[in-house]
Design a protein around this motif. Sequence first.
Motif, PDB file in Angstrom:
ATOM      1  N   ARG A  82       0.820  -1.214   0.000  1.00 11.84           N
ATOM      2  CA  ARG A  82       0.000   0.000   0.000  1.00 11.84           C
ATOM      3  C   ARG A  82       0.855   1.265   0.000  1.00 11.84           C
ATOM      4  N   ASP A  83       1.929   1.257   0.797  1.00 15.42           N
ATOM      5  CA  ASP A  83       2.663   2.493   1.062  1.00 15.42           C
ATOM      6  C   ASP A  83       3.872   2.709   0.156  1.00 15.42           C
ATOM      7  N   MET A  84       4.307   1.662  -0.545  1.00 16.11           N
ATOM      8  CA  MET A  84       5.477   1.813  -1.417  1.00 16.11           C
ATOM      9  C   MET A  84       5.044   1.909  -2.878  1.00 16.11           C
ATOM     10  N   THR A  85       5.992   2.249  -3.721  1.00 16.51           N
ATOM     11  CA  THR A  85       5.794   2.246  -5.167  1.00 16.51           C
ATOM     12  C   THR A  85       6.819   1.310  -5.796  1.00 16.51           C
ATOM     13  N   LEU A  99       8.986  -8.181  -2.526  1.00 16.92           N
ATOM     14  CA  LEU A  99      10.427  -8.391  -2.568  1.00 16.92           C
ATOM     15  C   LEU A  99      11.198  -7.082  -2.592  1.00 16.92           C
ATOM     16  N   THR A 100      10.747  -6.113  -3.373  1.00 17.20           N
ATOM     17  CA  THR A 100      11.424  -4.827  -3.469  1.00 17.20           C
ATOM     18  C   THR A 100      10.385  -3.724  -3.627  1.00 17.20           C
ATOM     19  N   GLY A 101      10.822  -2.503  -3.392  1.00 19.88           N
ATOM     20  CA  GLY A 101       9.938  -1.360  -3.572  1.00 19.88           C
ATOM     21  C   GLY A 101      10.647  -0.088  -3.153  1.00 19.88           C
ATOM     22  N   THR A 102       9.964   1.025  -3.351  1.00 19.45           N
ATOM     23  CA  THR A 102      10.513   2.333  -2.982  1.00 19.45           C
ATOM     24  C   THR A 102       9.542   3.027  -2.050  1.00 19.45           C
ATOM     25  N   LEU A 103      10.055   3.467  -0.913  1.00 18.68           N
ATOM     26  CA  LEU A 103       9.227   4.148   0.078  1.00 18.68           C
ATOM     27  C   LEU A 103       9.613   5.613   0.184  1.00 18.68           C
ATOM     28  N   LYS A 104       8.633   6.482   0.056  1.00 19.46           N
ATOM     29  CA  LYS A 104       8.814   7.892   0.423  1.00 19.46           C
ATOM     30  C   LYS A 104       8.396   7.983   1.880  1.00 19.46           C
ATOM     31  N   ASP A 105       9.380   8.000   2.763  1.00 17.21           N
ATOM     32  CA  ASP A 105       9.093   7.885   4.192  1.00 17.21           C
ATOM     33  C   ASP A 105       8.391   9.128   4.724  1.00 17.21           C
ATOM     34  N   ILE A 112      13.542   5.624   0.379  1.00 20.43           N
ATOM     35  CA  ILE A 112      14.235   4.423   0.815  1.00 20.43           C
ATOM     36  C   ILE A 112      13.969   3.296  -0.168  1.00 20.43           C
ATOM     37  N   SER A 113      15.037   2.657  -0.621  1.00 16.70           N
ATOM     38  CA  SER A 113      14.906   1.472  -1.464  1.00 16.70           C
ATOM     39  C   SER A 113      14.813   0.249  -0.576  1.00 16.70           C
ATOM     40  N   LYS A 149      -6.579  -7.987  18.764  1.00 18.03           N
ATOM     41  CA  LYS A 149      -5.930  -8.524  17.557  1.00 18.03           C
ATOM     42  C   LYS A 149      -6.215  -7.622  16.368  1.00 18.03           C
ATOM     43  N   GLN A 150      -7.443  -7.142  16.268  1.00 24.61           N
ATOM     44  CA  GLN A 150      -7.783  -6.231  15.175  1.00 24.61           C
ATOM     45  C   GLN A 150      -6.992  -4.933  15.291  1.00 24.61           C
ATOM     46  N   LEU A 151      -6.888  -4.400  16.505  1.00 23.78           N
ATOM     47  CA  LEU A 151      -6.120  -3.176  16.725  1.00 23.78           C
ATOM     48  C   LEU A 151      -4.663  -3.361  16.329  1.00 23.78           C
ATOM     49  N   GLY A 152      -4.092  -4.503  16.679  1.00 21.15           N
ATOM     50  CA  GLY A 152      -2.683  -4.758  16.376  1.00 21.15           C
ATOM     51  C   GLY A 152      -2.384  -4.945  14.910  1.00 21.15           C
ATOM     52  N   ASN A 153      -3.425  -5.194  14.109  1.00 18.24           N
ATOM     53  CA  ASN A 153      -3.229  -5.458  12.687  1.00 18.24           C
ATOM     54  C   ASN A 153      -4.072  -4.558  11.791  1.00 18.24           C
ATOM     55  N   ASP A 154      -4.634  -3.507  12.363  1.00 16.12           N
ATOM     56  CA  ASP A 154      -5.543  -2.638  11.631  1.00 16.12           C
ATOM     57  C   ASP A 154      -4.762  -1.717  10.688  1.00 16.12           C
ATOM     58  N   PRO A 155      -5.063  -1.715   9.385  1.00 16.46           N
ATOM     59  CA  PRO A 155      -4.363  -0.813   8.464  1.00 16.46           C
ATOM     60  C   PRO A 155      -4.454   0.656   8.868  1.00 16.46           C
ATOM     61  N   LEU A 156      -5.514   1.032   9.573  1.00 15.87           N
ATOM     62  CA  LEU A 156      -5.633   2.409  10.046  1.00 15.87           C
ATOM     63  C   LEU A 156      -4.499   2.772  10.997  1.00 15.87           C
ATOM     64  N   ASN A 157      -3.983   1.769  11.707  1.00 17.04           N
ATOM     65  CA  ASN A 157      -2.959   2.003  12.719  1.00 17.04           C
ATOM     66  C   ASN A 157      -1.562   1.623  12.235  1.00 17.04           C
ATOM     67  N   LEU A 158      -1.400   1.317  10.955  1.00 15.04           N
ATOM     68  CA  LEU A 158      -0.125   0.823  10.450  1.00 15.04           C
ATOM     69  C   LEU A 158       0.402   1.724   9.340  1.00 15.04           C
ATOM     70  N   LEU A 159       1.699   2.029   9.398  1.00 15.56           N
ATOM     71  CA  LEU A 159       2.376   2.789   8.345  1.00 15.56           C
ATOM     72  C   LEU A 159       3.747   2.172   8.093  1.00 15.56           C
ATOM     73  N   ALA A 160       4.136   2.076   6.829  1.00 15.50           N
ATOM     74  CA  ALA A 160       5.500   1.694   6.475  1.00 15.50           C
ATOM     75  C   ALA A 160       6.378   2.930   6.612  1.00 15.50           C
ATOM     76  N   VAL A 161       7.455   2.800   7.389  1.00 17.34           N
ATOM     77  CA  VAL A 161       8.295   3.973   7.690  1.00 17.34           C
ATOM     78  C   VAL A 161       9.761   3.564   7.772  1.00 17.34           C
ATOM     79  N   ASP A 162      10.600   4.568   7.881  1.00 22.37           N
ATOM     80  CA  ASP A 162      12.035   4.361   8.065  1.00 22.37           C
ATOM     81  C   ASP A 162      12.302   3.556   9.334  1.00 22.37           C
ATOM     82  N   GLY A 163      13.060   2.470   9.199  1.00 21.52           N
ATOM     83  CA  GLY A 163      13.282   1.566  10.319  1.00 21.52           C
ATOM     84  C   GLY A 163      13.924   2.212  11.535  1.00 21.52           C
TER      85      GLY A 163
END
Length: 233
Positions: A82-85, A99-105, A112-113, A149-163
């Motif tokens: 969802r969050d990468m291109t 496997l791979t992607g590009t993230l605008k953090d 980030i590659s 369990k829903q809270l821990g895995n809810d897309p509303l609460n999840l973002l791909a970000v710089d590690g």
Amino acid sequence: MGTVALTGCSTLPTLVVPAFPMPAAPAAAPVAVTAGDAAAALAKLPVKGRAPKTGYTRDQFGAAWSDIDHNGCDQRDDVLARDMTKETFKAGTHNCVVLTGTLKDPYTGKTISFTRGQGTSEAVQIDHVVALSDAWQKGAQKLSADTRKQLGNDPLNLLAVDGPTNQSKGDGDAATWLPPVKSYRCSYVARQVAVKTKYGLWVTKAEHDAIAGILATCPAQKLPADSTVAAHT
């Protein structure tokens, strides 16, 4: 006429009523979050002190990256896609395993590659915008296991970000940690308000004031729409 003497005393048997546990009140289910004014939603959140962290473990929120939306992909891969291109996927996984992607953090502004693998996957991590430990201390321990369990895995609460930035956040709330990119802070705290609204969580006074201060700089800020991740094709 003879007299009949009554001796001793008669005691009525004690009626013992078996004690039955009172049924527990049903845990509140998540409520749908509609896009609305973030400051108005913040004003409706309860303000309380932080509860003890006693009993908290990551497992209290179910298995990490469970497929709660039943699209055949785990939530980590859903959010990466969802969050990468420019994503590529592992063959034979129905475009699930990224496997791979590009993230605008959003937190740092860096590009980030991402390459999946030991020693490289950590460059992009999935952040719980409302940290699970924070949620536990602000109402989540009273939720049912399924709701946690829903809270821990809810897309509303999840973002791909710089590690590394995610690691620096830890379990901080808005009073102790904000994204380095100031232009993203309004969106960030609005998402926290949306998550806490959805799951009936509260904020501390310091957290409330920090969020209110940020939203004062962007009075038109809306809540993010509650969403799931569509099935990959």
